[in-house]
Design a protein around this motif. Structure first.
Motif, short mmCIF file in Angstrom:
data_model
loop_
_atom_site.label_atom_id
_atom_site.label_comp_id
_atom_site.label_asym_id
_atom_site.label_seq_id
_atom_site.Cartn_x
_atom_site.Cartn_y
_atom_site.Cartn_z
N ALA A 49 0.16 4.02 8.16
CA ALA A 49 1.06 3.01 7.59
C ALA A 49 0.69 1.60 8.03
O ALA A 49 0.79 0.65 7.24
N SER A 50 0.20 1.45 9.26
CA SER A 50 -0.12 0.09 9.72
C SER A 50 -1.33 -0.46 8.95
O SER A 50 -1.36 -1.64 8.59
N MET A 51 -2.31 0.41 8.64
CA MET A 51 -3.46 -0.04 7.85
C MET A 51 -3.02 -0.39 6.42
O MET A 51 -3.44 -1.39 5.85
N THR A 52 -2.16 0.46 5.87
CA THR A 52 -1.72 0.25 4.49
C THR A 52 -1.01 -1.10 4.34
O THR A 52 -1.11 -1.74 3.28
N ALA A 53 -0.33 -1.52 5.40
CA ALA A 53 0.45 -2.76 5.32
C ALA A 53 -0.43 -4.01 5.37
O ALA A 53 0.03 -5.11 5.04
N LEU A 54 -1.72 -3.85 5.76
CA LEU A 54 -2.60 -5.02 5.88
C LEU A 54 -3.13 -5.45 4.52
O LEU A 54 -3.29 -4.62 3.62
N PRO A 55 -3.46 -6.74 4.37
CA PRO A 55 -4.16 -7.15 3.15
C PRO A 55 -5.54 -6.49 3.07
O PRO A 55 -6.10 -6.08 4.10
N GLU A 56 -6.10 -6.45 1.87
CA GLU A 56 -7.35 -5.70 1.66
C GLU A 56 -8.47 -6.16 2.60
O GLU A 56 -9.18 -5.33 3.20
N SER A 57 -8.65 -7.46 2.74
CA SER A 57 -9.78 -7.93 3.57
C SER A 57 -9.59 -7.51 5.02
O SER A 57 -10.56 -7.13 5.70
N ALA A 58 -8.36 -7.52 5.50
CA ALA A 58 -8.09 -7.10 6.89
C ALA A 58 -8.32 -5.58 7.02
O ALA A 58 -8.83 -5.12 8.06
N ARG A 59 -7.98 -4.84 5.99
CA ARG A 59 -8.24 -3.38 6.02
C ARG A 59 -9.73 -3.11 6.10
O ARG A 59 -10.19 -2.28 6.87
N HIS A 60 -10.50 -3.85 5.29
CA HIS A 60 -11.95 -3.65 5.30
C HIS A 60 -12.54 -4.03 6.65
O HIS A 60 -13.43 -3.34 7.17
N ASP A 61 -12.04 -5.13 7.23
CA ASP A 61 -12.55 -5.57 8.55
C ASP A 61 -12.25 -4.51 9.61
O ASP A 61 -13.12 -4.17 10.42
N ALA A 62 -11.01 -4.03 9.62
CA ALA A 62 -10.61 -3.03 10.62
C ALA A 62 -11.43 -1.76 10.46
O ALA A 62 -11.85 -1.13 11.44
#
Ligand SMILES: Cc1cc2nc3c(=O)[nH]c(=O)nc-3n(C[C@H](O)[C@H](O)[C@H](O)COP(=O)(O)O)c2cc1C
Length: 204
Positions: free
Chosen positions: A134-147
């Motif tokens: 859920a924490s990943m899903t809540a991030l914007p796409e670019s932040a998800r890709h970075d993480a």
């Protein structure tokens, strides 16, 4: 749509389908874990409101008479299974003209099985098991890709996360559908009984 290619309905004659052990037929139709891409299986559970729930999962393996799938312990399906440990599942091969459907009782896989199947998953699915929360899903796409990229770089080798869980369905009823390019399709239903499997041949 069902197509009549060379392979259509060619892997098991109808007479054999009525006499074969259904576990043997499932072993013929389901590839062993790690030998090829896992099949995609429709999996139905019973919702806590009594309505069925349906989604697709990878059919991880067929072993010891049970069909295995793996999922996230925080998923709705796991809560549903914990409340009602019953499920139905189906895989279809339209180009080959075959399908099985089954339903039965569900129980948790053992941890060795879970680790073995995780090791067979490709790198993307191993990462997904760690990072699809859920924490990943809540991030914007670019932040998800970075993480994702950071975690990938920092973990060249992965073992299963604590939320990676496996379940086995032990079928009580298995129905095989087989297309026949020269005649009507046929189903064979196997129902578990105290004497072994009861067999019925059905239209459709
Ligand atoms: C091709 C494909 C393969 C999938 N494989 C799995 C899987 O093996 N395990 C899983 O938990 N979810 C898998 N999913 C996601 C599920 O369909 C579903 O969205 C997710 O498990 C959440 O379901 P639930 O909320 O009903 O528990 C897959 C989806 C697709 C489209």
């Amino acid at each position: 749509m069902i197509t009549s290619g060379n392979d259509f309905g060619s892997d098991c004659a109808p007479e054999e389908m009525t006499t074969i052990d259904p576990a043997e037929l499932l072993s013929m139709w389901i590839p062993a874990a790690g030998t090829s891409a896992p099949l995609l299986m429709a999996l139905s559970t019973v919702g806590t409101d009594g309505y069925p729930r349906l989604r697709h999962v990878l059919l991880s393996e067929f072993a010891g008479g049970a069909v295995y799938f793996h999922t996230d312990a925080r998923s709705a399906k796991v809560a549903e299974i914990e409340a009602t440990p019953r499920a139905a599942a189906s895989v279809a091969w339209p180009h080959l003209g075959r399908q099985f459907t089954l339903h039965g009782d569900v129980s948790r896989a053992d941890s060795d099985e879970e680790k073995r199947i995780y090791a067979h998953r490709g790198r993307y699915l191993q990462l997904l098991a760690w990072l699809n929360d859920a924490s990943m899903t809540a991030l914007p796409e670019s932040a998800r890709h970075d993480a994702w990229a950071r975690f990938d770089a920092e973990h060249p080798s992965l073992t299963p996360p604590a939320d990676w869980v496996g379940y086995r369905i032990i079928p009580t009823v298995i129905t095989f559908w087989r297309g026949d390019p020269e005649g009507p399709s046929q189903r064979v239903r196997f129902t578990a009984s105290s004497d072994g499997w009861r067999t019925e041949v059905l239209p459709g």
